[in-house]
Design a protein around this motif. Structure first.
Motif, mmCIF file in Angstrom:
data_model
loop_
_atom_site.group_PDB
_atom_site.id
_atom_site.type_symbol
_atom_site.label_atom_id
_atom_site.label_comp_id
_atom_site.label_asym_id
_atom_site.label_seq_id
_atom_site.Cartn_x
_atom_site.Cartn_y
_atom_site.Cartn_z
ATOM 1 N N ARG A 105 0.823 -1.209 0.000
ATOM 2 C CA ARG A 105 0.000 0.000 0.000
ATOM 3 C C ARG A 105 0.857 1.259 0.000
ATOM 4 O O ARG A 105 0.318 2.366 -0.108
ATOM 5 C CB ARG A 105 -0.903 0.038 1.247
ATOM 6 N N PHE A 106 2.204 1.065 0.099
ATOM 7 C CA PHE A 106 3.078 2.236 0.221
ATOM 8 C C PHE A 106 4.299 2.104 -0.688
ATOM 9 O O PHE A 106 4.839 1.010 -0.880
ATOM 10 C CB PHE A 106 3.538 2.422 1.663
ATOM 11 N N ALA A 107 4.721 3.233 -1.214
ATOM 12 C CA ALA A 107 5.910 3.277 -2.068
ATOM 13 C C ALA A 107 6.738 4.504 -1.689
ATOM 14 O O ALA A 107 6.196 5.541 -1.299
ATOM 15 C CB ALA A 107 5.506 3.348 -3.538
ATOM 16 N N LEU A 108 8.048 4.357 -1.805
ATOM 17 C CA LEU A 108 8.964 5.455 -1.486
ATOM 18 C C LEU A 108 9.876 5.702 -2.681
ATOM 19 O O LEU A 108 10.530 4.781 -3.178
ATOM 20 C CB LEU A 108 9.806 5.102 -0.249
ATOM 21 N N LEU A 109 9.897 6.940 -3.129
ATOM 22 C CA LEU A 109 10.825 7.365 -4.172
ATOM 23 C C LEU A 109 11.812 8.332 -3.528
ATOM 24 O O LEU A 109 11.407 9.318 -2.899
ATOM 25 C CB LEU A 109 10.058 8.064 -5.298
ATOM 26 N N THR A 110 13.107 8.038 -3.684
ATOM 27 C CA THR A 110 14.108 8.877 -3.014
ATOM 28 C C THR A 110 15.403 8.965 -3.808
ATOM 29 O O THR A 110 15.716 8.071 -4.604
ATOM 30 C CB THR A 110 14.418 8.322 -1.606
ATOM 31 N N ASN A 111 16.110 10.043 -3.601
ATOM 32 C CA ASN A 111 17.476 10.154 -4.121
ATOM 33 C C ASN A 111 18.468 10.272 -2.959
ATOM 34 O O ASN A 111 19.591 10.729 -3.138
ATOM 35 C CB ASN A 111 17.612 11.345 -5.086
ATOM 36 N N GLY A 112 17.997 9.876 -1.770
ATOM 37 C CA GLY A 112 18.848 9.921 -0.579
ATOM 38 C C GLY A 112 18.823 11.259 0.123
ATOM 39 O O GLY A 112 19.232 11.368 1.282
ATOM 40 N N PHE A 117 6.806 9.705 -0.099
ATOM 41 C CA PHE A 117 6.018 8.518 0.244
ATOM 42 C C PHE A 117 4.655 8.607 -0.454
ATOM 43 O O PHE A 117 3.957 9.627 -0.365
ATOM 44 C CB PHE A 117 5.804 8.432 1.755
ATOM 45 N N TYR A 118 4.280 7.519 -1.116
ATOM 46 C CA TYR A 118 3.018 7.460 -1.862
ATOM 47 C C TYR A 118 2.121 6.347 -1.311
ATOM 48 O O TYR A 118 2.594 5.377 -0.722
ATOM 49 C CB TYR A 118 3.277 7.162 -3.343
ATOM 50 N N THR A 119 0.817 6.488 -1.582
ATOM 51 C CA THR A 119 -0.136 5.404 -1.304
ATOM 52 C C THR A 119 -1.244 5.484 -2.353
ATOM 53 O O THR A 119 -1.082 6.176 -3.379
ATOM 54 C CB THR A 119 -0.700 5.503 0.125
ATOM 55 N N ASP A 120 -2.374 4.808 -2.119
ATOM 56 C CA ASP A 120 -3.455 4.764 -3.116
ATOM 57 C C ASP A 120 -4.754 5.320 -2.543
ATOM 58 O O ASP A 120 -5.773 4.624 -2.471
ATOM 59 C CB ASP A 120 -3.655 3.332 -3.623
ATOM 60 N N LEU A 121 -4.748 6.573 -2.170
ATOM 61 C CA LEU A 121 -5.926 7.206 -1.564
ATOM 62 C C LEU A 121 -7.041 7.422 -2.586
ATOM 63 O O LEU A 121 -8.216 7.279 -2.270
ATOM 64 C CB LEU A 121 -5.541 8.560 -0.953
ATOM 65 N N GLU A 122 -6.671 7.773 -3.805
ATOM 66 C CA GLU A 122 -7.678 8.156 -4.798
ATOM 67 C C GLU A 122 -8.305 6.954 -5.501
ATOM 68 O O GLU A 122 -9.483 6.977 -5.851
ATOM 69 C CB GLU A 122 -7.050 9.105 -5.823
ATOM 70 N N GLU A 123 -7.510 5.909 -5.704
ATOM 71 C CA GLU A 123 -8.023 4.709 -6.378
ATOM 72 C C GLU A 123 -7.253 3.490 -5.887
ATOM 73 O O GLU A 123 -6.017 3.475 -5.937
ATOM 74 C CB GLU A 123 -7.872 4.851 -7.903
#
Length: 351
Positions: A105-112, A117-123
């Protein structure tokens, strides 16, 4: 706050090392893995942290996300890491594809340095385009650290994070809108306030005037709020300082026990030791007299000495606690009242 201090330590490391980090792999090892460790996950345990996690999309095979964090056999967070110099805006579509084919349910995009942090609130099972939590670790605030802590291994709870994610996401977006409006007010924003403040027709000229007025009014409000907070803080500091000064300036006690009074106490103690233990005979000095008590009890006065005036006295007590004052020339005269002193102690012990 332990987690905040650990993240600040990582931020210091990022600042010191980033100019020497030349590759994406180096970024992962120097910045991303330590961040995962801070969250309580063992990066050397393949049941907790899986590098190069397979996330095949449709017919496209061999798609891999940099890391997947597991709990109870299921992925709870996928992490995609880029070189610290890269702009993350051009990479969220890749993470979007990975998110769709995993159970997380969670994803992290980072360059350090920057974390999103993302999730799926809309769909459901479709990653939102905008993150619900975003920060620069080198400018980390304590309230952000509290949100990051929710992803710690010891505190991770999907439902609690989801419930809070909506609030975080839309609060962040509203703040961004407000910052844009404060920097350069839009037509609709100015019109909203002009309609309430101005009774006439909103011509182009009026709107131009109100654009300047609205900007000025909002800047004044912010300045006033900041000044109010600063003045409040200063006033509290001044009150604290004043209170500390008042404590320091409190008059010293006027009671001063003299050597003569202490010698007199030793004489009374010597007389009474034949009948009671010396630990039971206690002295208490007051502004009016030097008192000697049995068992440190105000209801058991043995005698009172008045030695600091022109004329010296000793006050003795009978079995009914009636006070009898006797004049003395020096403290040696206390020996003359040996019987009365022993009798009063006997009265108390036999009572």
């Amino acid at each position: 706050m332990e987690l905040y201090n650990q993240l600040k330590g990582l931020a210091d490391k990022v600042e010191q090392l980033k100019d020497r980090i030349d590759t994406e792999e180096s970024t992962k090892h120097a910045f991303t893995l330590p961040f995962i460790n801070i969250l309580g996950y063992d990066t050397f345990n393949p049941t907790e942290v899986v590098p190069e996690f397979t996330a095949d999309v449709g017919l496209k095979k061999g798609e891999k996300v940099d890391y997947a964090i597991f709990q109870n056999g299921d992925p709870i967070l996928i992490v995609e890491c880029k070189h610290w110099k890269q702009n993350l805006d051009v990479h969220n579509s890749q993470l979007f594809r990975y998110f769709h084919v995993t159970k997380t349910r969670f994803a992290l995009l980072t360059n350090g340095v920057n974390y999103r942090f993302y999730t799926d609130l809309e769909e459901t099972n479709k990653m939102d385009k905008k993150p619900f939590l975003e920060f620069d670790i080198t400018r980390l605030k304590e309230n952000t650290a509290k949100e990051i802590e929710k992803f710690h291994k010891s505190k991770f709870d999907v439902l609690k994070i989801i419930d809070n994610a909506s609030n975080l996401k839309y609060t962040s977006e509203i703040k961004a809108v407000m910052e844009q409006e404060l920097a350069a007010s839009s037509h609709d924003f100015v019109k909203l306030f002009a309609n309430r403040a101005y009774g006439g027709r909103l011509t182009a000229k009026v709107m131009e005037e109100f654009t300047e007025i609205v900007n000025k009014a909002f800047n004044q409000i912010i300045s006033e709020k900041v000044n109010d907070r600063l003045n409040s803080a200063l006033n509290k500091e001044q009150e604290k300082q004043q209170a500390e000064e008042e404590i320091e300036e409190e008059p010293k006690s006027k009671i001063e026990t003299t050597e003569e009074e202490l010698e007199a106490y030793q004489i009374v103690l010597a007389i009474l030791r034949r009948k009671v233990d010396k630990s039971r005979v206690v002295h208490r000095d007051t502004q009016s007299y030097f008192g000697i008590l049995l068992d440190d009890n105000n209801r058991k006065p043995i005698c009172r000495l008045h030695l600091n005036g022109g004329v010296k006295y000793i006050s003795l007590f009978d079995e009914d606690k009636n006070e009898i004052k006797e004049k003395i020339e020096s403290i040696d005269d206390i020996y003359k009242f040996e019987k009365q002193l022993l009798d009063v102690v006997a009265y108390y012990d036999n009572d």
